[in-house]
Motif scaffolding. Structure first.
Motif, short mmCIF file in Angstrom:
data_model
loop_
_atom_site.label_atom_id
_atom_site.label_comp_id
_atom_site.label_asym_id
_atom_site.label_seq_id
_atom_site.Cartn_x
_atom_site.Cartn_y
_atom_site.Cartn_z
N ASN A 4 0.73 -0.84 -0.11
CA ASN A 4 0.07 0.17 0.35
C ASN A 4 0.69 1.39 -0.22
OD1 ASN A 4 0.62 1.23 2.32
ND2 ASN A 4 -0.84 -0.61 3.35
N ASP A 105 -5.20 9.18 5.40
CA ASP A 105 -5.72 9.09 4.40
C ASP A 105 -6.43 9.96 3.27
OD1 ASP A 105 -6.95 7.03 6.44
OD2 ASP A 105 -8.30 8.35 6.91
N GLN A 106 -6.12 11.16 3.11
CA GLN A 106 -5.87 12.02 2.53
C GLN A 106 -4.96 11.87 1.17
OE1 GLN A 106 -6.34 16.18 3.95
NE2 GLN A 106 -6.39 17.02 1.89
N THR A 109 -4.95 8.72 -0.49
CA THR A 109 -5.74 8.76 -1.72
C THR A 109 -5.23 9.58 -3.20
OG1 THR A 109 -7.25 8.66 0.21
CG2 THR A 109 -7.74 10.17 -2.35
N TYR A 110 -4.24 10.59 -2.16
CA TYR A 110 -3.36 11.60 -3.79
C TYR A 110 -2.35 10.77 -4.21
CZ TYR A 110 -1.72 15.21 -5.81
OH TYR A 110 -0.07 15.93 -6.60
N GLY A 114 -6.33 7.72 -6.57
CA GLY A 114 -7.65 6.83 -6.35
C GLY A 114 -7.62 5.74 -5.09
N THR A 115 -6.00 5.06 -4.10
CA THR A 115 -6.36 4.39 -3.86
C THR A 115 -6.51 4.36 -1.99
OG1 THR A 115 -5.15 2.52 -4.89
CG2 THR A 115 -5.78 1.97 -3.05
N PRO A 116 -8.36 4.12 -1.15
CA PRO A 116 -8.18 5.30 -0.08
C PRO A 116 -7.00 4.29 1.01
CG PRO A 116 -9.92 2.59 -0.49
CD PRO A 116 -8.86 3.17 -2.63
N PHE A 117 -5.98 4.72 1.64
CA PHE A 117 -5.52 4.09 2.82
C PHE A 117 -5.14 2.53 3.23
CE2 PHE A 117 -4.59 4.05 7.18
CZ PHE A 117 -2.77 4.19 6.73
#
Length: 122
Positions: A4, A105-106, A109-110, A114-117
């Motif tokens: 991730n 999280d923000q 995502t950036y 577009g993948t969430p934390f």
């Protein structure tokens, strides 16, 4: 292994232990600064980069997944983003954002396209 945005890629060559403070950080289109702080924590690995005069002394937080490779001989870290992409990231304030789950999280995502934390790195 699922990667991730808060973990180094298995191909980056990062081994825990060596201190990265002072390493130069290279975007795909040039230097962005030097590492001022870093974390090797699983699911929370990152670099804090002092951009110097490039962004008027601003620091940026880069998730470990942006690291493509590390050259210990040259003390350089190469990331897979352009200077503009890094400059356009959500603004980082060390006292306010380091350890803040909402900011992670923000930023995740950036940088995760577009993948969430916590989601898989693409």
């Amino acid at each position: 292994m699922t990667e991730n945005v808060w973990n180094y890629r298995s191909t980056a060559g990062r081994v825990t232990g060596p201190d990265l403070i002072g390493y130069k950080v290279e975007a795909t289109d040039g230097s962005i600064g030097k590492v001022d702080k870093h974390s090797d924590e699983v699911d929370d690995a990152y670099l804090v980069v002092d951009t110097g005069v490039w962004i008027f002394g601003r620091e940026v937080l880069l998730p470990a997944s942006t690291v493509v490779s590390i050259d210990p001989d040259e003390q350089k870290i190469f990331v897979d983003r352009t200077k503009q992409q890094i400059k356009d990231a959500p603004e980082f304030n060390r006292e306010k954002h380091l350890g803040d789950p909402g900011y992670h999280d923000q930023l995740g995502t950036y940088y995760g396209a577009g993948t969430p934390f916590g989601g898989p790195f693409i």
